[in-house]
Design an enzyme around this catalytic site. Structure first.
Site, PDB file in Angstrom:
ATOM      1  N   LYS A  35       1.639   2.394  -5.471  1.00  0.00           N
ATOM      2  CA  LYS A  35       1.707   1.162  -6.346  1.00  0.00           C
ATOM      3  C   LYS A  35       1.651   1.713  -7.265  1.00  0.00           C
ATOM      4  O   LYS A  35       1.637   2.627  -8.587  1.00  0.00           O
ATOM      5  CB  LYS A  35       2.528  -0.218  -6.806  1.00  0.00           C
ATOM      6  CG  LYS A  35       3.580  -0.353  -5.476  1.00  0.00           C
ATOM      7  CD  LYS A  35       3.625  -1.586  -5.013  1.00  0.00           C
ATOM      8  CE  LYS A  35       1.731  -2.453  -4.483  1.00  0.00           C
ATOM      9  NZ  LYS A  35       2.050  -1.969  -2.642  1.00  0.00           N
ATOM     10  N   ASP A  68       0.551  -1.241  -0.146  1.00  0.00           N
ATOM     11  CA  ASP A  68      -0.201   0.099  -0.154  1.00  0.00           C
ATOM     12  C   ASP A  68       0.853   1.404  -0.145  1.00  0.00           C
ATOM     13  O   ASP A  68       0.089   2.375   0.272  1.00  0.00           O
ATOM     14  CB  ASP A  68      -0.767  -0.510   1.303  1.00  0.00           C
ATOM     15  CG  ASP A  68      -1.497  -1.113   1.375  1.00  0.00           C
ATOM     16  OD1 ASP A  68      -2.354  -1.317  -0.063  1.00  0.00           O
ATOM     17  OD2 ASP A  68      -2.261  -1.842   2.469  1.00  0.00           O
ATOM     18  N   GLY A 110      -4.309  -4.465  -3.927  1.00  0.00           N
ATOM     19  CA  GLY A 110      -5.801  -2.504  -3.929  1.00  0.00           C
ATOM     20  C   GLY A 110      -4.625  -1.976  -4.852  1.00  0.00           C
ATOM     21  O   GLY A 110      -3.960  -1.284  -3.808  1.00  0.00           O
ATOM     22  N   HIS A 111      -3.955  -1.385  -5.950  1.00  0.00           N
ATOM     23  CA  HIS A 111      -4.290  -0.048  -6.097  1.00  0.00           C
ATOM     24  C   HIS A 111      -4.778   0.515  -6.680  1.00  0.00           C
ATOM     25  O   HIS A 111      -5.286   0.297  -7.565  1.00  0.00           O
ATOM     26  CB  HIS A 111      -3.160  -1.291  -7.359  1.00  0.00           C
ATOM     27  CG  HIS A 111      -2.047  -2.230  -6.877  1.00  0.00           C
ATOM     28  ND1 HIS A 111      -0.823  -2.509  -8.287  1.00  0.00           N
ATOM     29  CD2 HIS A 111      -2.166  -2.452  -6.079  1.00  0.00           C
ATOM     30  CE1 HIS A 111      -0.634  -3.383  -7.220  1.00  0.00           C
ATOM     31  NE2 HIS A 111      -0.702  -3.574  -6.085  1.00  0.00           N
ATOM     32  N   GLN A 133       1.801  -5.775  -2.851  1.00  0.00           N
ATOM     33  CA  GLN A 133       2.261  -6.085  -2.085  1.00  0.00           C
ATOM     34  C   GLN A 133       3.567  -5.410  -1.214  1.00  0.00           C
ATOM     35  O   GLN A 133       4.197  -4.171  -2.424  1.00  0.00           O
ATOM     36  CB  GLN A 133       2.626  -7.706  -1.639  1.00  0.00           C
ATOM     37  CG  GLN A 133       1.306  -8.592  -1.042  1.00  0.00           C
ATOM     38  CD  GLN A 133       0.633  -8.927  -2.753  1.00  0.00           C
ATOM     39  OE1 GLN A 133       1.317  -9.417  -3.205  1.00  0.00           O
ATOM     40  NE2 GLN A 133      -0.906  -8.882  -2.510  1.00  0.00           N
TER      41      GLN A 133
END
Ligand code: GDP
Ligand code: IMO
Ligand code: MG
Length: 422
Positions: A15, A12, A39-40, A223
């Site tokens: 990215k 988080d 989750g981007h 990650q």
């Protein structure tokens, strides 16, 4: 050549935002590991998008997006991502390619994840419960189900055999988890049909040919380094190699083809899920970071734990990945602190050390801080390097000197535009 963009903390870091910013300079963006545990978040033109499996280059007209062999795919979540793209009129079919060697997350992988976590009780990893661990276990155990298997007539038999095995394993766990397999399977098979309409390719061939013909490629990590299966805070990690080496195995590129390694970090630290976190704050400073930084997981909505920047851990991540350029995110969140702290050494079993040791749990490690003067300016409206406050520049210089790599991008807000080259 292929450039890598990797998270250097516990995920988080931002990215998605930076891949979106950089994509205009690349022909291809490729994910190489992880799955929908990621989750981007991308924010531009007043819209927020969260991607889980699809590379963050998808919103750019010209770039191709590859889901590499190292990724694990849940068709149900993938379909939801596609639906969101369709809503925004993104023509994904022409620019999304999926490796035949990528493994599928079956509904029972998700159930196994839940069973394993429930059995662990207080010792649970805090998994996103997306089935990541069990899917990679089947991959390395040589029982996995790959995208390429879908082309064979016996794919359904293979699916049934694996599912039967999983159901027996769930029984073995002997924990109470409620599920309706029929319902899960209906959803899964429906999503599989959608997935089948996409292009399945030999992605290592595609990527290597692209490099030969001079195309530019950006590999997007998921990650962060401290969640790496080998180098992270095991067992509180994910099940893939999130570090630079993962890009080689997860895309089929040789190490000597790697160009820049962009390492991305928050100006402080966050972690979601369980596991050690030496600089974690339990006071109002930590609450302030969580509130101002809006620190809630993009995949699970869980509150992220917050703490000061850990330079011992950052230096470790820079070393393992061979980072060539740093990007510092969320400097805007730290505005208003008179004094900031950065961890520069650990006390480990009675000794002061400057490296990341085998065990960093509270009983083994305590931290030593260096204090740095904070800044009070609102950074979010700034767009040029010369507008940045001197105290922020000093903070950045301290980090650069400590880890030995320059910071090239400073992010001052979640929007694509709030990005400053320094
Ligand atoms: P990723 O998993 O590394 O892509 O990061 P996430 O999207 O899970 O989390 C990063 C969060 O921080 C998202 O909500 C972003 O919109 C937000 N964000 C990214 N960069 C910045 C920044 O510089 N400042 C602020 N305030 N928010 C940011
Ligand atoms: P992005 O790509 C932050 C964490 C989970 C848990 C551990 C194992 O958005 O940075 P898993 O579901 O892999 O079995 O969970 O890893 N985790 C993440 N934390 N960002 C992520 O991805 C994460 N993916 C997994 O919270 O602690
Ligand atoms: Mg995330």
């Amino acid at each position: 050549m292929i450039d890598l963009l990797l998270g250097l903390q516990w995920g988080d870091e931002g990215k998605g935002k930076i891949v979106d910013v950089l994509t205009k300079d690349y022909d291809i963006v490729a994910r190489f590991q992880g799955g929908p545990n990621a989750g981007h978040t991308l924010i531009f033109d007043g819209h927020k998008h969260v991607l889980h499996t699809i590379p963050s280059g998808i919103f750019h007209e010209k770039s191709m997006n590859v889901v590499g062999n190292g990724v694990v795919i849940d068709p149900v979540i993938f379909k939801k991502e596609l639906d969101n793209l369709a809503k925004h009129h993104i023509d994904y079919k022409s620019k999304l390619l999926i490796s035949k060697k990528a493994h599928l997350i079956l509904p029972t992988h998700r159930l196994l994840d839940a069973a394993s976590e429930t059995m662990k009780g207080k010792a649970k990893i805090g998994s996103t419960l997306k089935g990541i661990g069990p899917t990679y276990m089947d991959k390395t155990g040589r029982n996995g189900f790959r995208i390429g298997d879908l082309q064979f007539d016996n794919w359904e038999e293979k699916y049934r055999n694996l599912t039967q095995k999983h159901l027996k394993m769930i029984d073995f766990y002997d924990v109470d988890i409620d599920f309706d397999l029929k319902e899960l399977e209906n959803e899964f098979f429906e999503a599989l049909e959608v997935l089948r309409t996409l292009q399945f390719i030999d992605s290592e061939e595609y990527i290597n040919n692209a490099m030969v013909s001079g195309k530019t490629i950006l590999a997007e990590g998921a990650q962060g380094s401290l969640l790496d299966i080998d180098f992270g805070t095991y067992p509180f990690v994910t099940s893939s190699n999130t570090t630079a080496a993962g890009a080689c195995t997860g895309l089929g590129v040789a190490p000597n083809k790697i160009g820049e390694v962009f390492g991305i970090f928050k100006a402080y630290t966050t972690r979601v899920g369980s596991g050690p976190f030496p600089t974690e704050l339990f006071d109002e400073d930590g609450e302030r970071m969580a509130k101002v930084g809006n620190e809630f997981g993009a995949t699970t909505g869980r509150a992220r734990r917050c703490g000061w920047l850990d330079l011992v851990a950052l230096k470790y991540a820079v070393q393992i990945n061979g980072v060539t350029q740093l990007m510092m995110m969320k400097g805007d969140v730290l505005s208003g602190f008179d004094t900031l702290k950065v961890c520069t050494t650990y006390n480990y079993k009675g000794k002061e050390i400057d490296f990341f040791p085998y065990n960093i749990e509270e009983e083994n490690v305590s931290v030593n801080y260096t204090e740095i003067k904070g800044w009070h300016e609102d950074l979010t409206k700034m767009s040029k390097a010369d507008e940045l406050p001197q105290s922020l520049n000093n903070y950045i210089s301290f980090v650069e000197d400590f880890v030995g790599v320059p910071v090239k991008i400073v992010s001052v807000g979640p929007d694509r535009k709030q990005t400053i080259k320094v």
